[in-house]
Design an enzyme around this catalytic site. Sequence first.
Site, short mmCIF file in Angstrom:
data_model
loop_
_atom_site.label_atom_id
_atom_site.label_comp_id
_atom_site.label_asym_id
_atom_site.label_seq_id
_atom_site.Cartn_x
_atom_site.Cartn_y
_atom_site.Cartn_z
N HIS A 1 18.51 -44.67 2.54
CA HIS A 1 17.76 -45.57 3.42
C HIS A 1 18.67 -46.56 4.13
CE1 HIS A 1 14.06 -47.39 4.79
NE2 HIS A 1 14.57 -48.57 4.52
N HIS B 1 6.87 -46.71 7.04
CA HIS B 1 6.57 -47.20 5.71
C HIS B 1 5.78 -46.11 4.99
CE1 HIS B 1 6.66 -51.44 3.76
NE2 HIS B 1 7.85 -50.89 3.81
N1 LIG Z 1 16.80 -42.38 14.58
C1 LIG Z 1 17.56 -43.40 15.02
N2 LIG Z 1 17.97 -43.43 16.29
C2 LIG Z 1 18.71 -44.46 16.74
N3 LIG Z 1 19.05 -45.51 16.02
C3 LIG Z 1 18.67 -45.55 14.75
C4 LIG Z 1 17.90 -44.50 14.19
N4 LIG Z 1 17.66 -44.79 12.91
C5 LIG Z 1 18.22 -46.00 12.69
N5 LIG Z 1 18.85 -46.45 13.79
C6 LIG Z 1 19.52 -47.74 13.94
O1 LIG Z 1 20.26 -48.03 12.78
C7 LIG Z 1 20.20 -49.43 12.49
C8 LIG Z 1 19.78 -49.65 11.06
O2 LIG Z 1 18.42 -49.35 10.92
P1 LIG Z 1 17.54 -49.97 9.76
O3 LIG Z 1 18.28 -49.81 8.47
O4 LIG Z 1 16.20 -49.39 9.88
O5 LIG Z 1 17.55 -51.49 10.19
P2 LIG Z 1 16.70 -52.65 9.54
O6 LIG Z 1 17.22 -52.81 8.15
O7 LIG Z 1 16.97 -53.80 10.44
O8 LIG Z 1 15.28 -52.22 9.58
C9 LIG Z 1 19.25 -50.04 13.49
O9 LIG Z 1 19.98 -50.65 14.52
C10 LIG Z 1 18.49 -48.86 14.01
O10 LIG Z 1 18.04 -49.07 15.32
#
Ligand SMILES: Nc1ncnc2c1ncn2[C@@H]1O[C@H](COP(=O)(O)OP(=O)(O)O)[C@@H](O)[C@H]1O
Lengths: 91, 91, 731, 224
Positions: free
Chosen positions: C48, C94
């Site tokens: 995650h 979620h």
């Molecule tokens: N499928 C995807 N396409 C583009 N960017 C992604 C994707 N999945 C995650 N990211 C990017 O990776 C970063 C980390 O995501 P995430 O762990 O969900 O962040 P947060 O903890 O702030 O919710 C974010 O900037 C998110 O936009």
Amino acid sequence: MAGTLGSGVLMRVRVLVRPKAGILDPQGVAVEQALPALGFSGVTDVRIGRLIELEVDDASQVEEMCRKLLANPLVEDYEVQLLGEASGTAA
Amino acid sequence: MAGTLGSGVLMRVRVLVRPKAGILDPQGVAVEQALPALGFSGVTDVRIGRLIELEVDDASQVEEMCRKLLANPLVEDYEVQLLGEASGTAA
Amino acid sequence: MSDAALPTVEEAVALGLTRDEYALVCTKLDRPPNQVELAMFSLLWSEHCAYKHSKKLLMTLPTEGPFVVMGPGENAGAVDVGNGLACAFKVESHNHPSAVEPFQGAATGVGGILRDIFAIGARPIAVLDSLRFGNPLTSERSRFLLDGAVSGIGHYGNSMGVPTVGGEVYFEEPYEQNCLVNAMALGLGETEKLVRSAAAGVGNVLVLYGASTGRDGIGGASVLASAELGELSEDKRPTVQVGDPFEESKLLECSLELLERGLIVALQDLGAAGLTSSASEMASKGEVGIDIDVATVPLREADMEPFEIMVSESQERMLCVVEPGKLAEVIALTDKWEVHGTAIGSVTDTGHMRIFRGEELVGDMSVAALVDDCPLYDLSPAAPTQQLYPAPAAVLGEDADAQEALLTLLASPNIASRRPLFEQYDSIVQSRTVRRPEEADAAVLQLPGGGGLGVSIDGNGRKVAADPYWGTIAVVLECASNLACVGAEPLGTTNNLNFGNPEKPHIAWQLTEAVRGLGAACRALDAPIVGGNVSLYNEGASGPIYPTPVIGMVGRLPDVERAGRLGFAQEGDAIALVGPFRPALPASELARLRGEALPDGLPELDILAVRSAQEAVRDAVREGLLSSAHDIAEGGLLVAVAESALAGSIGATVELGDADDAWTALFGEAPGGFVVSGHPAAIAQLAERVELDIIGAVGGERLHAQAAGAAVDVALADLREAHGALAQLFA
Amino acid sequence: MKFGVLQFPGSCDEADAQLAAGRVGEAVLLWHRDRDLAGCDAIIVPGGFSYGDYLRAGAIARFSPMMEEVIAFARDGGLVLGICNGFQVLCEAGLLPGALLQNTNRRFTSRQVHLEVVSPDTPFTRACAPGELLSVPAKHGSGRYYAPDDQLDAMEAAGQIVVRYAPGECFNGSARDIAGVCNEAGNVFGLMPHPEHAVDALTGSTDGLRIFESMALAAGGAHV
Ligand SMILES: Nc1ncnc2c1ncn2[C@@H]1O[C@H](COP(=O)(O)OP(=O)(O)O)[C@@H](O)[C@H]1O
Ligand SMILES: [Mg+2]
């Protein structure tokens, strides 16, 4: 299954449903924080849950009812109180 | 105003708040209607209210708290139960 | 540090690390990790947080374009919408928490995505949701999940005063055990004032504000999101997190006021992996170290261990970096908003995360090791040799006629009116909503200073299951078509990749192909990816979910007065079928109702031809030429016509001439088709620019349709009744 | 004409109310912890979820310092409009009769409804014709208006029922389809639907403007 037939006597039952210990209780927190401004001091540990009262002809069903419908076991605890015979009787 | 100082002993208090008789309680009705499908029969008169539990250093405040905040007297009845001393003591 | 017995490699494995990863942690630390360190590593190195199985694929996506203000890597992406304003947006899942407790799972999902938006200094202006459940007609559990998720989303969004302006929901057997709950949020902020999350300034103070920290969700989101649900034993399931939108609305106002008054250097929300990930990521981005004293963290439960405090996922908390001279003002402001801030640590030049309990050092790790050194894995994709998904049960007989098919389609849970859902959402608060649900294909929000935004969220797991590459392209195209129908041009895209276990070769193949399709479509449309989320391991005992990339797109329209509508409006208007539309029945909603198995692959298509049809429709809408515009999606052409008739409460007559196959013409699906209506002269004008057939006229109180022998003649009232089928699920 | 719009933690529709009132006069936000009515000619208690609607909608907000000022202002005859959560707050505060209970459908419901103007003589409806229908959105989970029957009779007789849901449109189970009521003196009005969300054709309808125009007329300072 709760299939037993009732005794013909209606019991009055109270179920207390509370947020489980350790589970956030936003309502309790909000009320606790509001009380001092209303002039009530020295109040702590406010927890807000649900009160369910009902009449049932077979009180042995109530535990199962709580588990299946009245309380959400993931976030709530419940307590069953038998209040005695109701004024009326079952049909 | 509830300005008296606490006794230093915390009391555990339970407040039961119920919809007044004659006032429609849609949640109670919904629960009552859902029960037969789950295999529970003979349940009537389901009423759903609020359960409030708290600790207070001056239990004489609780009646006023109910009238002012915890219940709306137009549509709700309340009942205060003193549950005895809480495990901790007030600061 | 304490010499309490160190955790064993078995404990590391129980927390989700592999043996090799554990060995790598030992190498990085030069010693075995203690309990605090192991907890932090296991979370930051989880799927995650570390995107171990997807990062390499994500790096292939197009992320740059003229409108991009902030790309992937920040809490949310952002695009320039003119007048010095930027729109921040992102979608998140979620899924697993919602499968455990749908109301709270969905509510806290909305809470989480809203925090991501205001963490970059944008005020949330809209929410959209994307939901997948099993068949609600046969599965009581699916009805329960649907009901809970919808009320949870409404509860949180409504209470926050953020309108939920759109969404999508589909029901298919593969989601029976693993529902999907994705939420997208948009925010608006001054481009110059958007903040990043990099901690900076050695000696600056870390302030935690919002809710107190409890034991909820310990190991939660990250553990849940990094394993298949069935694998989790009861006791491994974390405590359910309860959402508190009231706390969050104070958090929002406080955060925006802190930024407005220039009181903070950096801001970050606490999401999955709590303090651990927010503090480490702030340190990593700022290339600094951070010291945290867990003894200063306000707790909801006494006696929490340092590791529990570091990994707690209690909701409604934010972390900011403050210059020491401004600390008092920051604390005063958090008191004004009743979200009581506490200084819990400081920025250092050590390059390490150091965790103290009072004077005692209880954890010490290099930030780089925590955040950057998690191994990334190559997938081993292999196309499956046989169909992964069983054919659905047939509900429409072979002998059904076209009229029965139309009514059954309209009543299908996948097509029926979503009114019983969206009526539980406040879609108008904040006074921006120019097109509400069911008024147009995309929601339209007006912007200060003129112009507006169109926004849409789409997915189609069944098509992606049939063909991960072309299916994903179809989804992206549908999103852009929705924008075209209101007159909006795409500025940027967000996505949520909901897939099964990527360690299985066929899932790896679905994921790889889908990301390839996503990249191709976004490149062709000049709609770069500015952010997103990945949700893997979505499997139940009976197999994986349909591969479900969910796409959210934000576009701009110059004149909201002319925002398109989907309903027919004018008696006598001509109805036209616009675009390079090559309908096909395999993988369609009709095929599902007939119980047909998924095909092996979808037809290829000309993405650029679809793009130019979108541009033609968009321009016609912008010029005010059209009375209505609606893209053809589930259920095909006739369902699209019926929807326009219902939305406008006015009938229509359509004639499809001598189509080769009447059923394909009426109910076949494909990207690139639009049903538009307008004055015949206006339609003639549009025909000069794009492939177009006039197929009928607006009028009356019935829908007449004719195609190569198949005929439909039905009163609007009967269409409406069929279309209202979802109401019974919410009785 | 100067409107003051109250702001509690958890209010949602205060900016909308400010925008709407701003179309007929000046409109400022008033913070719940302050006590200064800032010379306002009329007060709006807006919609939203003050204090999360926890315990009972409006129950906590009603005790804020600013509400104490509003109560005094209302007792002196000042114009007070409560919308949705604001209506609930005014009932809890005793400025309006009755109470608002959970919708009979047990769900938060958001729907455009028609309001029938029953009493066009109040300071809040004088820009409306008797029986006029206003298209206005309603969105709430606890909007079932309740008062004892004898009290309802008295209120009807006194013209205190100001707006009703048009026939068939009351989704919350309100007694006698009541959507909004005023106090005996007529200077305090609360309703569940949202006139402030019906002031611009672009975002719905303009019918809600009539309420704000009426208030401006009543206060004698209309800038319309
Ligand atoms: N499928 C995807 N396409 C583009 N960017 C992604 C994707 N999945 C995650 N990211 C990017 O990776 C970063 C980390 O995501 P995430 O762990 O969900 O962040 P947060 O903890 O702030 O919710 C974010 O900037 C998110 O936009
Ligand atoms: Mg974030």
